[in-house]
Design an enzyme around this catalytic site. Structure first.
Site, PDB file in Angstrom:
ATOM      1  N   CYS B 129       0.850  -1.194   0.000  1.00 52.80           N
ATOM      2  CA  CYS B 129       0.000   0.000   0.000  1.00 52.80           C
ATOM      3  C   CYS B 129       0.883   1.240   0.000  1.00 52.80           C
ATOM      4  CB  CYS B 129      -0.922   0.036   1.212  1.00 52.80           C
ATOM      5  SG  CYS B 129      -1.924   1.541   1.238  1.00 52.80           S
ATOM      6  N   THR B 265     -11.089  -0.467  -9.557  1.00 49.86           N
ATOM      7  CA  THR B 265     -11.615   0.863  -9.865  1.00 49.86           C
ATOM      8  C   THR B 265     -12.817   0.823 -10.808  1.00 49.86           C
ATOM      9  OG1 THR B 265      -9.432   1.756  -9.461  1.00 49.86           O
ATOM     10  CG2 THR B 265     -10.911   3.121 -10.745  1.00 49.86           C
TER      11      THR B 265
END
Lengths: 281, 308
Positions: B129, B265
């Site tokens: 991340c 997404t």
């Protein structure tokens, strides 16, 4: 983008009543209302029309020339009619998404996701309602006027604008039996001290059980002050930049007071309507 | 009705189809839109051990062909996972993949042990991340830190362990091999690419965290390249992730060598996209006479032989 039917075999999470679909709507009209605002009217399938005042949609906006809006844009519902299968949005051209919306013509299709979020509530104790909002915020509160009339409540709508002719939804509020008071910047009646005196007088006359508002930090602070002083509750519809609109991404959080703590809540899921007393301006 | 077999194997796990969500773009909230049991697997948003608020807003912004996010992993912690989330997800048939992360190796290892519970099919180690350490630093930036963290995690769990890599490393193959050598059962390529955007009017960064992870169709070639590189280099399966939005995108990753794919997404643009991709893949297999995805996976044709 093709439409696939939504399958709802899974019960929603406890405490969450949102129920929505991704659907294809057809543009019926997309007209300027005044110098600043446009009204988009869609022919939409019944599966997305079980709406409540204060809820919103995520619109997959067309791409205007030279710009590339990628994410959906959240937009408050201005009007909905399940019988006529119509859905309306009132918007101000402000960025790539709304510039894209402005390119829509009758017959075009628009992918809509909704209805989303938790709408306004109207507890029985709230008989005399006062709505205070400015600019496009008045569009978010427009469906509330119909709800108030249907439930036999009295409604006073204070509509604030830069000039009297830009005050939105005045005729609509009147058509649902609301008393409308227009305040504006040209004569200073929209300034907080003038507005606060006006509302204080109404409270003194005993005719305010609850407030409804939208967006403006200035109005929120004023209504929190008045609410605390007189013990008047209320609700506010709030905004935040969003990505998914469903609660998955956690982009659209805002801080709220919960007892002595400050907690984050998702505007798209726990909101967009929140108690005025818990909101942080 | 379809008779195509969409099932895929990722190590010892079998999924009904190769479509699963990417961590961070999926939650129970999506059940408002379609039946989540159509998915090959469920991959949850990364859990960290304690409670975390996440990053300041704005947490997302629009880009051409994608978006930036710096959500910062708001987490309700391990107790919420065990007491509330796990029982909820256990009602589904689709296998549950739990993504975990931590700042320190000790905390990471402890969390791996704590989430190794009945009902969890696999652990995805989010060692990549870009939003929780300064300048996008993460364990998966380097082979040595990847090896060390994977060794610690492997020691704490018997569950299948996936390593999610970052496109921000300059040595993806070495990182993937390090993860594999220390017991990763699958490699996920990849997390978001560290990026930035500035509002020229205000001259302020468009994210509260200044930098954030880029995702969406614009990053697809990078993720596809990493998937191809890792599928060639590693013996363990590779799961493709990055900008997948269409059937052709799914097929591209499978042909490059992915055993399954994650869709992220694209769900923000179209929340029904994963359900649609599964239906489209089934139709495509029937139309093409493909009976098993084994015929597709890793079938890339490199003219004149394999590229390095």
């Amino acid at each position: 983008m093709t439409l696939i039917p939504s399958i709802l075999s899974v019960p929603p999470s406890p405490g969450v009543t949102a129920r929505c679909a991704e659907a294809r709507a057809i543009v019926l009209s997309n007209m300027p209302v005044n110098g600043e605002y446009r009204l988009l009217t869609l022919d939409a399938p019944a599966e997305v029309l079980d709406c409540a005042p204060g809820q919103f949609f995520q619109l997959l906006c067309p791409v205007p020339e030279g710009e590339h809006p990628f994410l959906r844009r959240p937009m408050s519902i201005y009007g909905y009619d399940a019988h006529a299968e119509q859905l309306q949005f009132l918007y101000k051209i402000a960025g790539a998404g709304t510039r894209g919306l402005a390119t829509l013509r009758a017959g075009d299709t628009l992918n809509v996701l909704g209805p989303l979020g938790q709408g306004f509530t109207m507890p029985d104790a709230w008989q005399n309602l006062m709505l205070v909002a400015r600019g496009v915020g008045l569009a978010t509160l427009a469906p509330l006027a119909r709800m108030a009339q249907q439930q036999g409540r009295s409604l006073t709508a204070i509509c604030s604008a830069r000039s009297p002719e830009l005050a939105m939804s005045v005729d609509l509020f009147r058509s649902y039996g609301a008393e409308v008071i227009v305040v504006h910047d040209e004569d200073g009646s929209s300034e907080v001290p003038a507005l606060e005196a006006l509302i204080e007088a109404r409270i003194a006359a005993g005719s305010v059980d609850a407030f409804y508002t939208c967006g403006s930090r200035r109005l929120l602070t004023m209504l929190q002050r008045l609410g605390q002083k007189h013990g008047i509750p209320g609700e506010i519809a709030m905004e935040q930049q969003m990505a998914c609109g469903l609660g998955m991404c956690q982009a659209c959080v805002r801080p709220f007071r919960e007892g002595n703590e400050v907690v984050h809540r998702r505007v798209c899921r726990e909101g967009p309507v929140f108690p005025i007393s818990e909101a942080i301006a | 009705m379809s008779t195509s077999d969409l099932s895929v194997k990722v190590g010892e796990l079998t999924f009904a189809n190769p479509i699963m969500p990417a961590s961070g773009t999926f939650s129970e909230d999506l059940s408002d839109v379609f039946d989540l049991d159509v998915l090959g697997a469920h991959v949850l948003k990364t859990i960290m051990h304690g409670k975390r608020a996440g990053n300041p807003t704005p947490r997302v912004c629009d880009l051409q062909g994608g978006m930036l996010n710096a959500i910062g992993i708001p987490s309700k912690g391990i107790d919420d996972f065990r007491d509330r989330m796990l029982p909820y997800w256990s009602d589904y048939k689709a296998p549950l993949v739990v993504s975990i992360s931590a700042h320190s190796m000790d905390e990471f290892a402890r969390l791996a042990a704590e989430v190794s519970l009945p009902g969890v099919a696999a652990i995805e180690a989010n060692i990549s991340c870009p939003n929780i350490e300064a300048d996008g630093n993460a364990f998966a930036m380097r082979p040595d830190t990847t090896a060390e963290v994977m060794r610690r995690l492997r020691a704490e769990t018997d569950l299948p362990l996936w390593a999610k890599l970052t496109p921000n490393t300059g040595e993806p193959v070495a990182v993937a091999l390090a993860a594999e050598a220390e017991g990763a059962d699958a490699i996920v390529t990849a997390n978001t690419a560290l990026g930035m955007s500035i509002d020229v009017r205000t001259r302020q960064p468009r994210l509260g965290n200044v930098m954030g992870g880029m995702s969406g169709p614009a990053v697809k070639p990078i993720a596809l390249r990493m998937t191809y590189q890792c599928a060639h280099a590693c013996r363990v399966p590779v799961i493709g992730c990055g900008g997948i939005a269409t059937l052709d995108d799914v097929l591209e990753f499978l042909i490059a060598g992915a055993a399954a794919v994650q869709v992220g997404t694209a769900t923000f643009q179209s929340p029904t996209v994963m359900a649609r991709l599964i239906a489209e893949l089934s139709d495509w297999m029937q139309a093409q006479g493909v009976t098993s995805l084994g015929e597709i996976i890793g079938s890339v044709q490199i003219p004149g032989g394999e590229a390095a």
